[in-house]
Design a protein around this motif. Structure first.
Motif, PDB file in Angstrom:
ATOM      1  N   THR A 164       0.833  -1.324   0.048  1.00  0.00           N
ATOM      2  CA  THR A 164       0.065   0.054   0.073  1.00  0.00           C
ATOM      3  C   THR A 164       0.854   1.321  -0.118  1.00  0.00           C
ATOM      4  OG1 THR A 164      -0.191   0.004   2.412  1.00  0.00           O
ATOM      5  CG2 THR A 164      -1.800  -1.206   1.545  1.00  0.00           C
ATOM      6  N   ASP A 165       0.292   2.377  -0.210  1.00  0.00           N
ATOM      7  CA  ASP A 165       1.120   3.719  -0.240  1.00  0.00           C
ATOM      8  C   ASP A 165       1.462   3.997   1.045  1.00  0.00           C
ATOM      9  OD1 ASP A 165       0.447   4.017  -2.984  1.00  0.00           O
ATOM     10  OD2 ASP A 165      -1.147   5.371  -2.753  1.00  0.00           O
ATOM     11  N   LYS A 166       0.784   3.574   2.005  1.00  0.00           N
ATOM     12  CA  LYS A 166       0.948   3.881   3.500  1.00  0.00           C
ATOM     13  C   LYS A 166       2.409   3.112   3.812  1.00  0.00           C
ATOM     14  CE  LYS A 166      -0.681   4.299   8.134  1.00  0.00           C
ATOM     15  NZ  LYS A 166      -1.791   4.085   8.912  1.00  0.00           N
ATOM     16  N   GLN A 167       2.266   1.692   3.563  1.00  0.00           N
ATOM     17  CA  GLN A 167       3.250   0.651   3.673  1.00  0.00           C
ATOM     18  C   GLN A 167       4.695   1.244   3.107  1.00  0.00           C
ATOM     19  OE1 GLN A 167       1.544  -2.702   2.273  1.00  0.00           O
ATOM     20  NE2 GLN A 167       1.641  -3.545   4.609  1.00  0.00           N
ATOM     21  N   GLU A 168       4.681   1.713   1.835  1.00  0.00           N
ATOM     22  CA  GLU A 168       5.737   2.280   0.924  1.00  0.00           C
ATOM     23  C   GLU A 168       6.284   3.337   1.546  1.00  0.00           C
ATOM     24  OE1 GLU A 168       6.891   4.093  -3.364  1.00  0.00           O
ATOM     25  OE2 GLU A 168       4.855   3.053  -2.986  1.00  0.00           O
ATOM     26  N   ALA A 169       5.403   4.207   2.298  1.00  0.00           N
ATOM     27  CA  ALA A 169       5.854   5.532   2.764  1.00  0.00           C
ATOM     28  C   ALA A 169       6.813   5.288   4.321  1.00  0.00           C
ATOM     29  CB  ALA A 169       4.807   6.494   3.177  1.00  0.00           C
ATOM     30  N   LYS A 173      10.019   3.726   3.166  1.00  0.00           N
ATOM     31  CA  LYS A 173      11.139   4.716   2.909  1.00  0.00           C
ATOM     32  C   LYS A 173      11.349   5.569   3.776  1.00  0.00           C
ATOM     33  CE  LYS A 173       9.446   5.122  -1.967  1.00  0.00           C
ATOM     34  NZ  LYS A 173       8.852   5.823  -2.947  1.00  0.00           N
ATOM     35  N   ALA A 204       4.637  -3.992   7.330  1.00  0.00           N
ATOM     36  CA  ALA A 204       5.251  -3.078   5.852  1.00  0.00           C
ATOM     37  C   ALA A 204       6.447  -3.589   5.533  1.00  0.00           C
ATOM     38  CB  ALA A 204       5.243  -1.479   6.182  1.00  0.00           C
TER      39      ALA A 204
END
Length: 138
Positions: free
Chosen positions: A4-9, A12, A117
């Motif tokens: 998900t975008d949240k996991q990616e953020a 990172k 994540a």
């Protein structure tokens, strides 16, 4: 399952913390692997004859730093083949060491959500490395 975008953020952001001291965290990562699975020393020519976990081994430090930057194709060149990534063996050891390393690096920012994540990212990375190794060895 995708990231998900949240996991990616989260990955990172926490990786930015790790990058602040790559030499320390990459060495910690490999040291944890060797603590969890001492027989892994046999995979490294410069560690085969050591009787202990070499925390200050210059070759291990150099290798650890390089590994954080290499591609799956390099694994094939060094005879790290698919069985080394099997789910019930090294794959779990490497994953455990990576999660513990990032956990230590980010400290109080670590959470179950961040653990999830990193787990998802690791699983996808391991699958990509295995796929790359099959392509290179074909």
């Amino acid at each position: 399952m995708g990231i998900t975008d949240k996991q990616e953020a989260m990955v990172k952001d926490s990786w930015e913390v790790v990058k602040q001291n790559i030499p320390e965290w990459s060495l910690r990562f490999f040291t944890l692997i060797l603590e969890i699975a001492p027989m892994a020393k046999n995979m490294f020519s410069f560690l085969k004859d050591t009787g202990e976990i070499p925390h200050n081994n210059l070759k291990l430090k150099a290798h650890a730093l390089k590994v954080f930057k290499m591609l799956g194709s390099v694994h094939v060149q060094n005879d790290v083949l698919d069985p080394h990534f099997e789910v019930q063996t090294t794959l779990l050891v490497v994953k455990e060491a990576l999660l513990a390393t990032v956990n230590k690096a980010v400290g109080e920012k670590w959470s179950e959500e961040m653990n999830g994540a990193w787990s998802e990212v690791y699983d996808q990375l391991a699958a990509a490395i295995k796929a790359e190794m099959k392509l290179v060895s074909a």
